[in-house]
Enzyme design. Structure first.
Site, PDB file in Angstrom:
ATOM      1  N   ALA A 162       0.762  -1.084  -0.163  1.00  0.00           N
ATOM      2  CA  ALA A 162       0.100  -0.075   0.029  1.00  0.00           C
ATOM      3  C   ALA A 162       0.929   1.216  -0.021  1.00  0.00           C
ATOM      4  CB  ALA A 162      -0.741   0.050   1.344  1.00  0.00           C
TER       5      ALA A 162
ATOM      6  N   TYR B 258      -9.703   0.902   4.839  1.00  0.00           N
ATOM      7  CA  TYR B 258      -9.206   2.370   4.290  1.00  0.00           C
ATOM      8  C   TYR B 258     -10.151   3.225   3.795  1.00  0.00           C
ATOM      9  CZ  TYR B 258      -5.162  -0.249   6.306  1.00  0.00           C
ATOM     10  OH  TYR B 258      -4.393  -1.039   7.232  1.00  0.00           O
TER      11      TYR B 258
HETATM   12  C1  LIG Z   1       2.759  -8.064   6.612  1.00  0.00           C
HETATM   13  C2  LIG Z   1       1.606  -7.926   6.072  1.00  0.00           C
HETATM   14  C3  LIG Z   1       1.088  -6.609   5.337  1.00  0.00           C
HETATM   15  C4  LIG Z   1       0.227  -6.402   4.597  1.00  0.00           C
HETATM   16  N1  LIG Z   1      -0.259  -5.148   3.970  1.00  0.00           N
HETATM   17  C5  LIG Z   1      -0.964  -4.980   3.088  1.00  0.00           C
HETATM   18  C6  LIG Z   1      -1.118  -4.023   2.448  1.00  0.00           C
HETATM   19  O1  LIG Z   1      -0.447  -3.221   1.958  1.00  0.00           O
HETATM   20  N2  LIG Z   1      -2.282  -3.888   1.444  1.00  0.00           N
HETATM   21  C7  LIG Z   1      -3.124  -4.904   1.183  1.00  0.00           C
HETATM   22  O2  LIG Z   1      -4.163  -4.905   0.785  1.00  0.00           O
HETATM   23  N3  LIG Z   1      -3.061  -5.999   2.189  1.00  0.00           N
HETATM   24  C8  LIG Z   1      -2.206  -6.120   3.108  1.00  0.00           C
HETATM   25  N4  LIG Z   1      -2.084  -7.360   3.908  1.00  0.00           N
HETATM   26  C9  LIG Z   1      -2.870  -8.358   3.573  1.00  0.00           C
HETATM   27  C10 LIG Z   1      -2.507  -9.268   2.577  1.00  0.00           C
HETATM   28  O3  LIG Z   1      -2.388  -8.451   1.260  1.00  0.00           O
HETATM   29  C11 LIG Z   1      -3.447 -10.439   2.238  1.00  0.00           C
HETATM   30  O4  LIG Z   1      -4.588 -10.053   2.048  1.00  0.00           O
HETATM   31  C12 LIG Z   1      -3.650 -11.185   3.700  1.00  0.00           C
HETATM   32  O5  LIG Z   1      -2.431 -11.388   4.443  1.00  0.00           O
HETATM   33  C13 LIG Z   1      -4.271 -12.468   3.439  1.00  0.00           C
HETATM   34  O6  LIG Z   1      -3.498 -13.379   2.728  1.00  0.00           O
HETATM   35  P1  LIG Z   1      -2.522 -14.501   3.402  1.00  0.00           P
HETATM   36  O7  LIG Z   1      -3.492 -15.436   4.067  1.00  0.00           O
HETATM   37  O8  LIG Z   1      -1.870 -15.282   2.114  1.00  0.00           O
HETATM   38  O9  LIG Z   1      -1.592 -13.886   4.270  1.00  0.00           O
HETATM   39  C14 LIG Z   1      -0.656  -7.474   4.797  1.00  0.00           C
HETATM   40  C15 LIG Z   1      -0.614  -8.673   5.242  1.00  0.00           C
HETATM   41  C16 LIG Z   1       0.485  -8.954   5.911  1.00  0.00           C
HETATM   42  C17 LIG Z   1       0.850 -10.203   6.384  1.00  0.00           C
END
Ligand SMILES: Cc1cc2nc3c(=O)[nH]c(=O)nc-3n(C[C@H](O)[C@H](O)[C@H](O)COP(=O)(O)O)c2cc1C
Length: 359
Positions: free
Chosen positions: A50, A176
């Protein structure tokens, strides 16, 4: 697969992940190390975290931004270093935190940095409703404030175009700013930006339009949504389908389907692939690709999501931080090929003679 005109090598996408490690919005060495190693993963696309369109749109003071010449210069340097060694597609998520701005990094305990505290600032939002009851409420945006935010998205999109980024993801998820407009839990306006579904979608659609207009037309712009608030009377999948249908004719190239984030009252039934049914529903309703995300961790699970037609691509966040060679291991498990840097090709396992592909 294709996202608009952008061809991806495979259907594994690295989800955007905030690093809370920038200075005045600019990336530093951490970003080069972090994005550099993810760029060697063989994934079809890497979506940068982001990235705020204005200082006040940052979640934390250490968020990445693309609102100054210095940010643009420092991101250009970062991308040049990555591109010298990887042909991975690179997208950027552009966002504005709205009422969830001015918070501490998770490892500093999270939570609001009050406007009166060092490093804090006054957040803005559709309505003067705080995310958490103990927080200093945001200021409701007036017409001028809305115009400035549209302008900030457009300027950042132009900068992203100059940086040669392969695509832009507009962040309308996770509570957001744009999600705050969509959700009745964040939006209690009584002007043309609040009330009916059509009115609540108006500002996010306007922002999409200015980004689409400002970014080179031959490169894709798509949107990340929260498909549901997981709260009764909140934003839901029917709204998400309506939004997706409104976005498609405006030139949106894909929908990245996440959920939650707008309310502490959310109750999320976490489990493997828990958001995939929402991506499937969106996929059935529109012709642009739907990207599934959320606890997709295993190559066979990912393959089944694609093979069963539930989504067009899978996006991974935590699993690929844990195992940055996830696409290599998935290719090995599924009998596929993956691109790997020439410096690493001698690591190819003896029994997998065709795993690595020359770029
Ligand atoms: C360290 C971290 C930072 C994240 N930052 C963002 C972000 O900048 N923008 C966003 O849309 N989601 C963000 N997320 C959410 C992830 O993009 C993702 O949607 C969420 O972790 C679920 O997927 P996963 O089970 O593969 O981790 C973040 C997740 C993690 C773990």
């Amino acid at each position: 697969m294709q996202i608009g005109t952008l061809a991806l090598d495979n259907r594994v996408i690295i989800a955007p992940m905030c690093q809370y490690s920038a200075s005045d919005g600019s990336p530093g060495d951490w970003h080069l190390i972090h994005l550099g190693h993810l760029a060697l993963s063989g994934a079809g696309m890497l979506i940068m975290e982001a990235t705020a369109v204005s200082p006040e749109g940052r979640i934390s003071p250490a968020d990445l931004g693309l609102y100054s010449n210095a940010n643009e210069r420092d991101i250009a340097r970062l991308l040049a270093a990555i591109r010298a060694h990887s042909s991975i597609r690179i997208g950027m998520q552009l966002g504005h935190a709205g009422r969830k701005a001015s918070t501490r990094a998770p490892w500093e305990g999270g939570g609001q940095v009050r406007p009166s505290e060092p490093g804090g600032w006054q957040a803005v939002a559709p309505s003067p409703l705080p995310h958490l009851p103990q927080e200093v409420p945001p200021l409701a945006l007036d017409r001028q404030g809305l115009a400035k935010i549209r302008q900030d998205f457009a300027t950042a999109a132009r900068r992203a175009g100059r940086l040669g980024l392969d695509g832009i993801e507009v962040h309308a998820a996770h509570g957001y700013l744009l999600h705050q407009f969509l959700s009745p839990l964040g939006n209690q306006r009584d002007d043309e930006y609040g009330g009916s579904l059509e009115n609540r979608m108006r500002f996010p659609l306007e922002v999409f339009d200015v980004v689409r207009e400002a970014f080179p037309s031959e490169r894709p712009v798509w949107v990340r949504v929260s498909a549901t608030d997981w709260v009764p009377d909140g934003w839901d999948i029917e709204g998400t389908v309506a939004l997706s249908k409104a976005l498609e004719p405006r030139g949106c190239a894909a929908i990245h389907v996440s959920s939650g984030g707008v309310s502490p009252r959310q109750s999320i039934p976490l489990g493997p692939g828990y958001q995939v049914p929402y991506a499937s529903r969106v996929k059935r309703e529109v012709t642009m690709p739907a990207i599934a995300v959320g606890l997709i961790t295993d190559p066979h699970q990912a393959e089944a999501i694609i093979a069963d037609g539930e989504a067009d691509a899978v996006s991974l966040a935590r699993a690929i931080l844990y195992d940055p060679r996830w696409p290599w291991h998935a290719a090995a498990a599924l009998g596929a090929q993956v691109s790997a840097p020439r410096q690493y090709r001698r690591s190819q396992p003896r029994e997998l003679k065709n795993l690595f592909r020359e770029d």
